[in-house]
Design a protein around this motif. Structure first.
Motif, PDB file in Angstrom:
ATOM      1  N   ASN A   1     -15.843  28.195  19.289  1.00  0.00           N
ATOM      2  CA  ASN A   1     -17.102  27.727  18.722  1.00  0.00           C
ATOM      3  C   ASN A   1     -16.841  26.650  17.673  1.00  0.00           C
ATOM      4  O   ASN A   1     -15.946  26.781  16.844  1.00  0.00           O
ATOM      5  CB  ASN A   1     -17.851  28.885  18.058  1.00  0.00           C
ATOM      6  N   VAL A   2     -17.657  25.601  17.756  1.00  0.00           N
ATOM      7  CA  VAL A   2     -17.599  24.520  16.783  1.00  0.00           C
ATOM      8  C   VAL A   2     -19.013  24.317  16.251  1.00  0.00           C
ATOM      9  O   VAL A   2     -19.972  24.312  17.018  1.00  0.00           O
ATOM     10  CB  VAL A   2     -17.072  23.222  17.442  1.00  0.00           C
ATOM     11  N   ARG A   3     -19.115  24.210  14.941  1.00  0.00           N
ATOM     12  CA  ARG A   3     -20.433  23.988  14.333  1.00  0.00           C
ATOM     13  C   ARG A   3     -20.715  22.501  14.263  1.00  0.00           C
ATOM     14  O   ARG A   3     -19.916  21.732  13.725  1.00  0.00           O
ATOM     15  CB  ARG A   3     -20.481  24.603  12.931  1.00  0.00           C
ATOM     16  N   LEU A   4     -21.856  22.105  14.817  1.00  0.00           N
ATOM     17  CA  LEU A   4     -22.261  20.696  14.837  1.00  0.00           C
ATOM     18  C   LEU A   4     -23.274  20.444  13.726  1.00  0.00           C
ATOM     19  O   LEU A   4     -24.229  21.213  13.570  1.00  0.00           O
ATOM     20  CB  LEU A   4     -22.888  20.365  16.198  1.00  0.00           C
ATOM     21  N   LYS A   5     -23.067  19.369  12.973  1.00  0.00           N
ATOM     22  CA  LYS A   5     -24.049  18.973  11.961  1.00  0.00           C
ATOM     23  C   LYS A   5     -24.491  17.542  12.238  1.00  0.00           C
ATOM     24  O   LYS A   5     -23.665  16.684  12.570  1.00  0.00           O
ATOM     25  CB  LYS A   5     -23.439  19.047  10.552  1.00  0.00           C
ATOM     26  N   MET A   6     -25.788  17.311  12.065  1.00  0.00           N
ATOM     27  CA  MET A   6     -26.333  15.969  12.316  1.00  0.00           C
ATOM     28  C   MET A   6     -27.162  15.537  11.116  1.00  0.00           C
ATOM     29  O   MET A   6     -27.827  16.352  10.484  1.00  0.00           O
ATOM     30  CB  MET A   6     -27.173  15.982  13.584  1.00  0.00           C
TER      31      MET A   6
ATOM     32  N   GLU B   1     -33.083  13.433  13.050  1.00  0.00           N
ATOM     33  CA  GLU B   1     -34.485  13.245  13.414  1.00  0.00           C
ATOM     34  C   GLU B   1     -34.660  13.133  14.918  1.00  0.00           C
ATOM     35  O   GLU B   1     -35.552  13.741  15.511  1.00  0.00           O
ATOM     36  CB  GLU B   1     -34.997  11.977  12.727  1.00  0.00           C
ATOM     37  N   ARG B   2     -33.788  12.348  15.555  1.00  0.00           N
ATOM     38  CA  ARG B   2     -33.963  12.110  16.994  1.00  0.00           C
ATOM     39  C   ARG B   2     -33.541  13.295  17.849  1.00  0.00           C
ATOM     40  O   ARG B   2     -34.049  13.485  18.949  1.00  0.00           O
ATOM     41  CB  ARG B   2     -33.218  10.834  17.400  1.00  0.00           C
ATOM     42  N   SER B   3     -32.591  14.083  17.349  1.00  0.00           N
ATOM     43  CA  SER B   3     -32.181  15.264  18.127  1.00  0.00           C
ATOM     44  C   SER B   3     -33.113  16.439  17.866  1.00  0.00           C
ATOM     45  O   SER B   3     -33.195  17.369  18.657  1.00  0.00           O
ATOM     46  CB  SER B   3     -30.755  15.671  17.743  1.00  0.00           C
ATOM     47  N   GLY B   4     -33.802  16.405  16.728  1.00  0.00           N
ATOM     48  CA  GLY B   4     -34.678  17.515  16.361  1.00  0.00           C
ATOM     49  C   GLY B   4     -33.926  18.705  15.798  1.00  0.00           C
ATOM     50  O   GLY B   4     -34.476  19.788  15.659  1.00  0.00           O
ATOM     51  N   ALA B   5     -32.638  18.518  15.468  1.00  0.00           N
ATOM     52  CA  ALA B   5     -31.843  19.636  14.942  1.00  0.00           C
ATOM     53  C   ALA B   5     -30.893  19.127  13.870  1.00  0.00           C
ATOM     54  O   ALA B   5     -30.311  18.056  14.001  1.00  0.00           O
ATOM     55  CB  ALA B   5     -31.043  20.288  16.058  1.00  0.00           C
ATOM     56  N   ALA B   6     -30.751  19.896  12.803  1.00  0.00           N
ATOM     57  CA  ALA B   6     -29.781  19.556  11.766  1.00  0.00           C
ATOM     58  C   ALA B   6     -28.425  20.176  12.088  1.00  0.00           C
ATOM     59  O   ALA B   6     -27.386  19.654  11.713  1.00  0.00           O
ATOM     60  CB  ALA B   6     -30.263  20.046  10.403  1.00  0.00           C
ATOM     61  N   GLU B   7     -28.451  21.310  12.791  1.00  0.00           N
ATOM     62  CA  GLU B   7     -27.211  22.036  13.093  1.00  0.00           C
ATOM     63  C   GLU B   7     -27.299  22.654  14.472  1.00  0.00           C
ATOM     64  O   GLU B   7     -28.393  22.958  14.957  1.00  0.00           O
ATOM     65  CB  GLU B   7     -26.996  23.166  12.083  1.00  0.00           C
ATOM     66  N   ALA B   8     -26.162  22.872  15.082  1.00  0.00           N
ATOM     67  CA  ALA B   8     -26.110  23.579  16.362  1.00  0.00           C
ATOM     68  C   ALA B   8     -24.711  24.157  16.540  1.00  0.00           C
ATOM     69  O   ALA B   8     -23.754  23.688  15.925  1.00  0.00           O
ATOM     70  CB  ALA B   8     -26.442  22.634  17.513  1.00  0.00           C
ATOM     71  N   GLU B   9     -24.610  25.207  17.358  1.00  0.00           N
ATOM     72  CA  GLU B   9     -23.305  25.760  17.712  1.00  0.00           C
ATOM     73  C   GLU B   9     -22.894  25.187  19.065  1.00  0.00           C
ATOM     74  O   GLU B   9     -23.697  25.172  20.008  1.00  0.00           O
ATOM     75  CB  GLU B   9     -23.379  27.289  17.829  1.00  0.00           C
ATOM     76  N   LEU B  10     -21.668  24.739  19.153  1.00  0.00           N
ATOM     77  CA  LEU B  10     -21.152  24.245  20.427  1.00  0.00           C
ATOM     78  C   LEU B  10     -20.116  25.237  20.928  1.00  0.00           C
ATOM     79  O   LEU B  10     -19.267  25.688  20.166  1.00  0.00           O
ATOM     80  CB  LEU B  10     -20.472  22.887  20.250  1.00  0.00           C
ATOM     81  N   GLN B  11     -20.213  25.569  22.214  1.00  0.00           N
ATOM     82  CA  GLN B  11     -19.162  26.384  22.833  1.00  0.00           C
ATOM     83  C   GLN B  11     -18.332  25.467  23.707  1.00  0.00           C
ATOM     84  O   GLN B  11     -18.840  24.852  24.637  1.00  0.00           O
ATOM     85  CB  GLN B  11     -19.786  27.510  23.644  1.00  0.00           C
ATOM     86  N   LEU B  12     -17.060  25.367  23.376  1.00  0.00           N
ATOM     87  CA  LEU B  12     -16.186  24.390  24.021  1.00  0.00           C
ATOM     88  C   LEU B  12     -14.901  25.081  24.466  1.00  0.00           C
ATOM     89  O   LEU B  12     -14.458  26.048  23.845  1.00  0.00           O
ATOM     90  CB  LEU B  12     -15.829  23.276  23.024  1.00  0.00           C
TER      91      LEU B  12
END
Lengths: 83, 142
Positions: A2-7, A13-24
């Motif tokens: 798991n990698v934590r994504l921050k935007m 604004e364009r993704s509609g998310a400040a954070e997300a979990e990525l499974q890689l």
């Protein structure tokens, strides 16, 4: 893994998310993670090639290998402005 | 000299430049140089004007960057005290968005250190700004 994504800023604004979990898969590089991010957030796919990336708070290149628990941040151009 | 005493801060409240200069004052610092960056009035399309800038920071990264540049400045110049204060949130036109204040024994060192620090911030600090226009529209600066 798991990698934590921050935007931030325009990417948040364009993704509609400040954070997300990525499974890689183990050993994934930043470049492959960006492809997955582009599929999950099509609204920012066109910006990703231009975005800088930070891994664990430091600027990182596309060849950087990610590890479980890493924080991957998408960095739009910084505010700077003219000197 | 360690940089543990540096004042490095992101804050949503207005920057009190006088207080920052006061904090940097030092009996061995004969020179204090201050750079204050402020939001600049500007015109856009169709006569609209800039009302404010909204600043958003990747706080952990930005604080780490500022601490790193402060440490580099301390390696290059005999800095007594050093402060970097950057705004987040909405900054009205004409108000300070960043203050960099350095005290050193002599003036050339203070000017140089200040110049180095603002150039580093401008180039790489993980802070973004959005223009807020008088007609209510807004757009990220890139």
């Amino acid at each position: 893994m798991n990698v934590r994504l921050k935007m931030f800023a325009v990417l948040k604004e364009r993704s509609g998310a400040a954070e997300a979990e990525l499974q890689l898969p183990q050993g994934t590089k930043v470049s492959a993670a960006l492809e997955q991010i582009g599929r999950r957030f099509p609204g920012i796919a066109d910006v990703l090639p231009k975005a800088a990336v930070a891994v664990n708070l430091n600027y990182a290149g596309r060849d950087t290998v990610l590890h479980d628990g890493d924080e991957l941040a998408l960095i739009p151009p910084v505010s700077g402005g003219r000197a | 000299m360690s940089g543990e005493d540096d004042l490095i801060r992101l804050q949503a409240e207005p920057i009190d430049v006088g207080a920052v200069v006061g904090w940097v004052s030092d009996v061995d610092g004969g020179a204090i140089a201050a750079f204050v960056g402020a939001t600049r009035r500007q015109g856009g399309e169709e006569g609209k004007t800039l009302a404010a800038l909204d600043y958003e920071a990747y706080e952990q990264m930005a604080l780490g960057q500022m601490r790193q540049w402060a440490a580099r400045a301390r390696q290059q110049w005999p800095i007594r005290k050093l402060a970097i204060v950057h705004r987040t949130g909405r900054v009205e036109v004409g108000r300070p968005s960043v203050a960099i204040v350095v005290s050193t024994p002599h003036r050339a060192q203070a000017f140089e250190a200040c110049h180095y620090l603002i150039d580093a911030l401008k180039a790489e600090l993980a802070v973004w700004k959005k223009e807020v226009w008088s007609d209510g529209n807004s757009s990220w600066v890139d």
